[in-house]
Scaffold this motif. Structure first.
Motif, short mmCIF file in Angstrom:
data_model
loop_
_atom_site.label_atom_id
_atom_site.label_comp_id
_atom_site.label_asym_id
_atom_site.label_seq_id
_atom_site.Cartn_x
_atom_site.Cartn_y
_atom_site.Cartn_z
N SER A 1 0.78 -1.14 0.04
CA SER A 1 -0.02 0.07 0.01
C SER A 1 0.89 1.21 -0.16
O SER A 1 1.87 1.29 0.74
CB SER A 1 -0.93 0.04 1.21
OG SER A 1 -1.50 -1.06 1.22
N THR B 1 -2.28 -9.26 3.65
CA THR B 1 -2.17 -8.89 2.38
C THR B 1 -2.69 -9.76 1.35
O THR B 1 -2.76 -11.01 1.49
CB THR B 1 -0.75 -8.52 1.79
OG1 THR B 1 -0.21 -9.71 1.79
CG2 THR B 1 -0.03 -7.63 2.73
N LYS C 1 -2.15 -6.17 -1.84
CA LYS C 1 -2.60 -5.17 -1.21
C LYS C 1 -2.83 -5.17 0.23
O LYS C 1 -3.23 -6.38 0.80
CB LYS C 1 -3.82 -4.60 -1.81
CG LYS C 1 -3.65 -4.06 -3.11
CD LYS C 1 -4.89 -3.49 -3.64
CE LYS C 1 -4.75 -3.08 -5.53
NZ LYS C 1 -5.92 -2.55 -6.08
N SER C 2 -2.74 -4.12 1.13
CA SER C 2 -3.06 -4.23 2.54
C SER C 2 -4.34 -4.54 2.90
O SER C 2 -5.32 -4.09 2.08
CB SER C 2 -2.61 -3.07 3.59
OG SER C 2 -2.78 -3.18 4.61
N SER C 3 -4.61 -5.46 3.52
CA SER C 3 -5.99 -5.92 4.01
C SER C 3 -6.30 -6.22 5.24
O SER C 3 -5.36 -5.98 6.21
CB SER C 3 -6.45 -7.37 2.88
OG SER C 3 -7.74 -7.48 3.01
N ASP C 4 -7.38 -7.07 5.74
CA ASP C 4 -7.61 -7.43 7.14
C ASP C 4 -8.52 -8.77 6.89
O ASP C 4 -8.68 -9.24 6.04
CB ASP C 4 -8.14 -6.49 8.06
CG ASP C 4 -9.57 -6.29 7.36
OD1 ASP C 4 -10.33 -6.87 6.73
OD2 ASP C 4 -9.81 -4.99 7.56
N ASP D 1 -11.69 -8.62 5.26
CA ASP D 1 -11.76 -8.68 3.75
C ASP D 1 -11.37 -10.07 3.12
O ASP D 1 -11.98 -10.32 2.13
CB ASP D 1 -10.70 -7.70 3.30
CG ASP D 1 -11.16 -6.27 3.72
OD1 ASP D 1 -12.17 -5.88 3.89
OD2 ASP D 1 -10.05 -5.43 3.90
#
Length: 885
Positions: A658, A740, A744-747, A750
């Motif tokens: 990100s 990720t 992309k950075s996520s959690d 997600d």
């Protein structure tokens, strides 16, 4: 070609002086011959220019009852043979043997004859003690043996021959075949009682008879050897083929009808063909049927119509494949396979070898091969030369008539010598081959080689040799020095204004004095007329090959690349500095594959490395140490060394995929350090060495293991993945877990949504990072097609099933039996962590060759070979550990 019949001497018996045709004897004492028939032979010998007498008080005497020395006998043979061959001994051959003849005190007037006899195996070096000083009288057996060996160059010797002389028991077994040859040609026979009298001394009258009959057998009317017509083409059978020491050929052909020919051919101008293909002069054999083209006595072409022994035609190719019965080579863009003869001979680098050994060697080296074919077009000989860029400069450690060895660092390289003359030079001046061969052990030569297209040495340039002012520095202080050279020690005083250079750079006497004990030097001294040293040029051992690029490193060896060539050196507890900072050998060993190091090595007297000074030329990837937004600087740790760079105002920054800022990266670093985590970074620099891009990835410092598989389920507390055919569930570490998805950075939420939204043919591949408590600290996920094998999901551990060294490929198998193929870097490092009593780690090399042998041993013991792999960002394996499961 000039017939050389004159040899200048000034001693008791003169052979080869200018002959004078006699219509009556020129000798005043001709009536003193031991028997009446001898007079004619003595006059003939004088007339042919083979034997001269003594001039005393204006008269000429033959002194027929005087004994003949061995030196004089050798001179007589030479006088006869050079008329027959129309070839004087070459200056090169004389030079080759001069030091040996001088050592045995052979008279200088006999040098040419002795060199000819040695070169053509008429005498051996062990016979030279008998020729010493030229005074030892010759026996009938000694003379017969030499004359027989001379005639064996023309006629076939029957090694099973027997003698019928009554006193044959007194004849040595070595002389029997040659005395039998002389007897068969009626050149030298027994007395009226059929005794040979081998131990009786031969006198001048007997020598006159022997020499004239030999001369006429080879050259005169009594000979059965054909003469040479003026010019034309002739078909016939070879009755003698002799390649001379200078490479030229003497050929005698018996015609199918009419007169035959005796002809000479220059090695550079005679074309020899067999079955439409050019072959060598040495391929012409006695008994072959040939068609020759000649002019006068000069040979221009030979066509071999039928060969008795078969012809070896030589070609050079790139070796592609080899089995016990076939060889495949590349000729230009085409590959061709040939069948091997039943008794194929093999050499590697000029040394005798086998097909099996060449097959094994092909796993690590590429080879060019010269193939020889027999008359059935099967390969009868393979001459293999390594096509890798081996070094051509080093210390000469071995020298023979056929090959030499140079040493570079801790590794030795063998090179075969060209069959043609090898040129040797020192300081622009030629050196005798025999001098180099005799002195290389004590004079410690450093040489540079030149090879021909097949890899044979044609030129040797001596870069350094020991003498009174060139040697190894043994002691030095401010007033005097000592050097060792060729087994001796030389001591000199040092001028107060002495000039000093070390490895080509200006230095000081103090520096040399402080370093010589730990860093032995070779030195070249300049001295004045008072033997005081005014200049010292010191060179570190292997200094010319001490600077290069680090290629491989183990706990005991280092390999560097210099001008595209690799050099191996042993390590001797080296001190190491990278970009000015001291690091350990372990640190450099663990990091060199990720970077590129320019290094300079220092050696001890044994050629082992004691110091490594290096520069990391790609120190843009490492662990983030500090980032200071106010100063626009960033510091990373790469290979155990800290590097600080300025950041441009427009630099792009990403963290875990990100976009972010330098300030946020600083904050993230602080949080990571507080959580005992780390952030890895990759920097992009501009031409001014300023950072224009920062790619950062957070990593848990306590991560011990990774698990790769397919996502099955997850919630806020745990995650389930399918690994091979089994489903495993892991707890998340308490607190925030880094996630990720697709870079992309996520959690976690997600990731749950993505799992629910998958299409029918999609799956989510995941890599789980586990801490020492087996808890998940990080999840890297991406959506892939179900049928695709995701490169990131390929296991990095499993049972090894195959190793291919030629393609740097290996195959491992997971617990379900599924196989995965990995490709390795050229510098892959293999280590062993095996405790089984069946295996010893020291038995296996730290490369794919060693791993292949280990796998073979495992299979023999019916064991599995379990390995763990390390890969780089390109997906290639850089490290392999073979271990107990």
């Amino acid at each position: 070609m000039k017939k050389f019949l004159t040899v200048v001497t000034a001693i008791s018996l003169v052979f080869g002086s200018t002959g004078v045709t006699a219509f009556g004897s020129v000798f005043a004492d001709i009536n003193t011959v031991p028997w009446s028939g001898a007079a004619k032979y003595i006059d003939d010998a004088q007339s042919l220019g083979l034997m001269s007498g003594y001039t005393e008080n204006g008269k000429k005497y033959s002194k027929p009852k005087n004994n003949v020395t061995l030196c004089e006998s050798v001179q007589m043979i030479y006088s006869i043979m050079k008329v027959y061959t129309k070839q004087d001994v070459s200056a090169t051959d004389v030079s080759k043997w001069t030091s040996v003849m001088s050592a045995y005190n052979i008279p200088t007037w006999a040098y040419n004859a002795t060199a000819y006899a040695l070169e053509n195996k008429i005498i051996e070096t062990s016979d030279l003690t008998k020729l010493k000083n030229g005074t030892q009288n010759a026996s009938r057996e000694e003379v017969g043996l030499m004359f027989g060996k001379a005639l064996s160059l023309v006629y076939t010797v029957n090694n099973s021959a027997t003698l019928s002389y009554k006193d044959k028991g007194q004849v040595s077994s070595a002389a029997v075949p040659y005395l039998a040859l002389l007897n068969s040609k009626k050149v030298m026979v027994g007395d009226t009682n059929n005794n040979f009298n081998p131990n009786a001394k031969i006198n001048r009258a007997e020598m006159a008879v022997l020499s004239v009959i030999t001369y006429n057998t080879l050259n005169g009317s009594a000979t059965t050897t054909p003469s040479a017509p003026t010019a034309g083409t002739l078909a016939g059978t070879v009755i003698n083929s002799m390649v001379l020491s200078n490479g030229d050929i003497f050929l005698s052909v018996k015609a199918n009808s009419g007169e035959g020919v005796n002809v000479f051919g220059k090695s550079t101008s005679v074309k020899v063909t067999y079955d439409g293909e050019t072959v060598a002069l040495k391929d012409i054999g006695i008994g072959d049927t040939v068609t020759v083209t000649y002019s006068n006595d000069s040979l221009s072409a030979v066509v071999i119509n039928k060969s008795i022994k078969g012809i070896a035609t030589s070609k050079t190719y790139k070796l592609k494949a080899l089995t016990s019965s076939k060889i495949t080579v590349k000729d230009g863009s085409n590959e061709t396979t040939y069948r091997l003869a039943d008794s194929v001979s093999v050499t590697i680098g000029g040394s005798k070898s086998t097909v099996a050994k060449l097959i094994t060697a092909m796993e690590d080296y590429d080879y060019n091969v010269t193939l020889s074919f027999d008359k059935s077009d099967n390969v009868s000989k393979i001459e293999a030369m390594s096509s890798t860029n081996n070094p051509l400069s080093g210390d000469l450690t071995y020298m023979s008539d056929s090959k030499l060895t140079i040493e570079v660092g801790s590794k030795s390289y063998d090179y075969p010598l060209s069959e043609a003359d090898v040129t040797i030079k020192y300081d622009g001046k030629s050196m005798l081959f025999s001098t180099l061969t005799s002195n290389y052990k004590k004079n410690n030569y450093t040489v540079t080689l030149k090879l021909d297209s097949k890899g044979y040495v044609t030129n040797i340039n001596i870069d350094f040799m020991e003498d009174e002012t060139h040697g190894t520095l043994d002691f030095i202080n401010t007033r005097r020095l000592e050097l060792k050279a060729a087994g001796k020690t030389y001591s000199y005083s040092i001028d107060t204004n002495v000039d000093v250079t070390i490895d080509g750079k200006s230095s000081t006497l103090a520096t040399l004095t402080s370093k010589y004990d730990s860093n032995p030097y070779r030195v070249a001294l300049t001295v004045d007329r008072y033997d005081t040293v005014t200049e010292i040029a010191a060179t570190t051992k292997n200094s010319a090959l001490s600077k290069g690029t680090l290629k491989t490193l183990t706990t005991s060896k280092i390999t560097i690349t210099v001008n595209s060539k690799s050099y191996d050196y042993d390590l001797s507890s080296p001190s190491i500095k990278i970009d000015g900072k001291s690091v350990t050998l372990t640190t450099l060993k663990n990091s060199y594959k990720d970077y590129s190091y320019d290094v300079e090595l220092t050696f001890n007297s044994k050629g082992a490395v004691t110091e490594i000074i290096g520069k990391n030329t790609k120190a843009t990837k490492g662990t983030l140490k500090t980032v200071e937004p106010k100063k626009d600087t960033i510091t990373i740790t790469a290979g155990g060394v800290n590097y600080t760079y300025d950041i441009t105002s427009s630099a792009k920054v990403t963290l875990d995929g990100s976009s972010t800022t330098v300030t946020k990266l600083d904050t993230a670093l602080e949080a990571a350090l507080n959580s005992k985590e780390s952030i890895s970074v990759t920097l992009t620099l501009n031409s001014s060495n300023e950072v224009t891009k920062i790619v950062a990835t957070s990593e848990d410092s306590d991560t011990d293991e990774t698990v790769k598989g397919t996502l099955i389920d997850l919630d806020a507390w745990e995650i389930s993945v399918k690994v091979s055919s089994k489903t495993k569930t892991y707890d998340f570490k308490s607190g925030t877990v880094t996630v990720t998805l697709g870079g992309k950075s996520s959690d976690v939420g997600d990731l749950e949504d993505a799992l629910d939204d998958l299409d029918r043919d999609e799956v989510i591949s995941v890599t789980l990072y586990l801490n020492s408590n087996n808890q998940v600290t990080k999840v890297v996920a991406k959506i892939v097609d179900e049928d695709d094998e995701d490169e990131d999901d390929k296991p990095l551990k499993g049972d090894l099933t195959s190793v291919a060294t030629s393609s740097s490929r290996l195959i491992i198998e997971d617990s379900s039996g599924k196989e995965y193929t990995w490709y390795c870097t050229s510098s892959v490092d293999v280590s062993y962590n095996i405790s089984s009593r069946y295996y010893d780690e020291d038995d296996y090399k730290d490369d794919l060759t060693g791993l292949k042998k280990f796998l073979s041993d495992c299979k023999s013991e019916r064991d599995t070979c379990y390995v763990k792999l390390t890969k780089n960002s390109s997906g290639k394996i850089t490290g392999i550990t073979a271990q107990d499961k």
